[in-house]
Design an enzyme around this catalytic site. Structure first.
Site, PDB file in Angstrom:
ATOM      1  N   SER A 182     -15.295  22.847  33.643  1.00 16.94           N
ATOM      2  CA  SER A 182     -16.212  22.733  34.790  1.00 16.94           C
ATOM      3  C   SER A 182     -15.505  22.386  36.097  1.00 16.94           C
ATOM      4  CB  SER A 182     -17.331  21.730  34.480  1.00 16.94           C
ATOM      5  OG  SER A 182     -18.107  22.202  33.395  1.00 16.94           O
ATOM      6  N   LYS A 189     -13.357  35.259  30.549  1.00 19.29           N
ATOM      7  CA  LYS A 189     -14.056  35.381  29.257  1.00 19.29           C
ATOM      8  C   LYS A 189     -14.568  36.832  29.093  1.00 19.29           C
ATOM      9  CE  LYS A 189     -15.216  30.562  29.750  1.00 19.29           C
ATOM     10  NZ  LYS A 189     -15.806  29.446  29.083  1.00 19.29           N
ATOM     11  N   GLY A 197     -17.982  24.774  30.462  1.00 16.93           N
ATOM     12  CA  GLY A 197     -19.238  25.493  30.696  1.00 16.93           C
ATOM     13  C   GLY A 197     -20.466  24.604  30.679  1.00 16.93           C
ATOM     14  N   ASN A 221     -10.201  32.195  33.925  1.00 15.41           N
ATOM     15  CA  ASN A 221     -10.499  32.817  32.633  1.00 15.41           C
ATOM     16  C   ASN A 221     -11.870  33.469  32.739  1.00 15.41           C
ATOM     17  OD1 ASN A 221     -11.061  33.461  29.988  1.00 15.41           O
ATOM     18  ND2 ASN A 221     -11.405  31.338  29.337  1.00 15.41           N
TER      19      ASN A 221
HETATM   20  C1  PEP Z   1     -12.703  27.727  30.266  1.00 15.67           C
HETATM   21  O1  PEP Z   1     -13.370  28.588  29.723  1.00 15.67           O
HETATM   22  O2  PEP Z   1     -11.485  27.664  30.039  1.00 15.67           O
HETATM   23  C2  PEP Z   1     -13.374  26.802  31.166  1.00 15.67           C
HETATM   24  C3  PEP Z   1     -12.706  25.753  31.569  1.00 15.67           C
HETATM   25  O3  PEP Z   1     -14.673  27.088  31.526  1.00 15.67           O
HETATM   26  P1  PEP Z   1     -15.555  26.380  32.665  1.00 15.67           P
HETATM   27  O4  PEP Z   1     -14.684  26.224  33.885  1.00 15.67           O
HETATM   28  O5  PEP Z   1     -16.703  27.293  32.903  1.00 15.67           O
HETATM   29  O6  PEP Z   1     -15.960  25.042  32.129  1.00 15.67           O
END
Ligand code: PEP
Length: 255
Positions: A213, A11, A173, A9
């Site tokens: 994460s 974003k 995140g 993703n």
């Molecule tokens: C996400 O945005 O779906 C996500 C899991 O982000 P991250 O891996 O950065 O925690």
């Protein structure tokens, strides 16, 4: 047997040219990987270009959201058939950022799932508790509500065809990953509810991803868990090397 799925993703990161450059490099990094479904979710503006860049490869494209109406006076929205025609095969629905920042509710999630499936898109439906909810001991109740209301009225076949992503909001995140045991507990609970509400066959078929994460060095231990069928990856999917490693490690973990 559920095929693992690793989705990135992006974003609101990467311009069209950055997204295409990534896709071209990434497709050669993962070209020999089999037995894992691999998905990139760029911004709306880059869906078509990335879909062209990965056409006829083992990489598919997701949109990060859709609106439930087919067309009309809905300034700023994009319909499911529009992203399907642009080349997306999947769509992320109900991400916690959309719930928190844009007020998305389970009822809206439900409408978006129906619209997505009506346009031949595979929804990746995000659920997960906040830190406050976890500390209050409400994790399972939150998951129950999100699943019951989000999937309300869907047939067992429709549920089997979608993907659920368990994303504890406190792990997104933040660098704070759920332990493999915490992830497995939540995933087993979700699968149990799918069994109860939609039947055993559906529960066996529905893929449940973990998100929060995920990095190359924690992928294998998470994906090795019985009810973890892959990962939804944010930050670590923005880099070709780290996302490529996540894909490879997930493959090694399930063989
Ligand atoms: C996400 O945005 O779906 C996500 C899991 O982000 P991250 O891996 O950065 O925690």
């Amino acid at each position: 047997m559920r095929t693992p799925l690793i989705a990135g993703n992006w974003k609101m990161y990467k311009t069209v040219s950055e997204a295409v450059a990534f896709a071209k490099e990434f497709r050669s990094v993962v070209k020999d990987v089999s037995g894992v479904d691999i998905v990139l979710a760029p911004t709306f503006t880059a869906v078509h270009a990335v879909a062209e860049a990965v056409r006829a490869t083992n990489v598919a494209v997701a949109a990060q959201d859709v609106y439930w109406e087919k067309e009309g006076a809905f300034t700023g929205e994009v319909s499911a058939s529009m992203v399907r025609e642009a080349g997306a095969e999947y769509v992320i629905i109900g991400h916690s950022e959309r719930r928190r920042l844009f007020g998305e509710t389970d009822v809206m999630v439900n409408r978006k799932i129906r619209a997505a499936q009506g346009a031949d898109l595979t929804p990746i439906v995000c659920v997960g508790e906040t830190l406050e909810e976890r500390e209050a001991g409400a994790t399972l109740a939150v998951l129950d509500r999100q699943i019951k209301d989000g999937l309300d009225g869907l047939t067992p076949e429709q549920v089997a065809a979608l993907v659920i992503a368990y994303e504890p909001v406190w792990a997104i995140g933040t660098g704070r990953t759920a332990t493999a045991a915490q992830a497995q507990d939540a995933h087993a609970h979700i699968r149990g509810r799918l069994r109860q509400w939609f039947g055993a066959d559906t529960a066996e078929q529905t893929r449940i991803l973990y998100g929060g994460s995920v990095k190359p060095d924690n992928t294998a231990e998470l994906v090795r868990e019985a009810d973890v069928d892959g990962a939804l990856v944010g930050g670590a999917s923005l880099d070709v090397k780290s996302f490529g490693e996540i894909v490879t490690k997930s493959r090694q973990a399930v063989v």
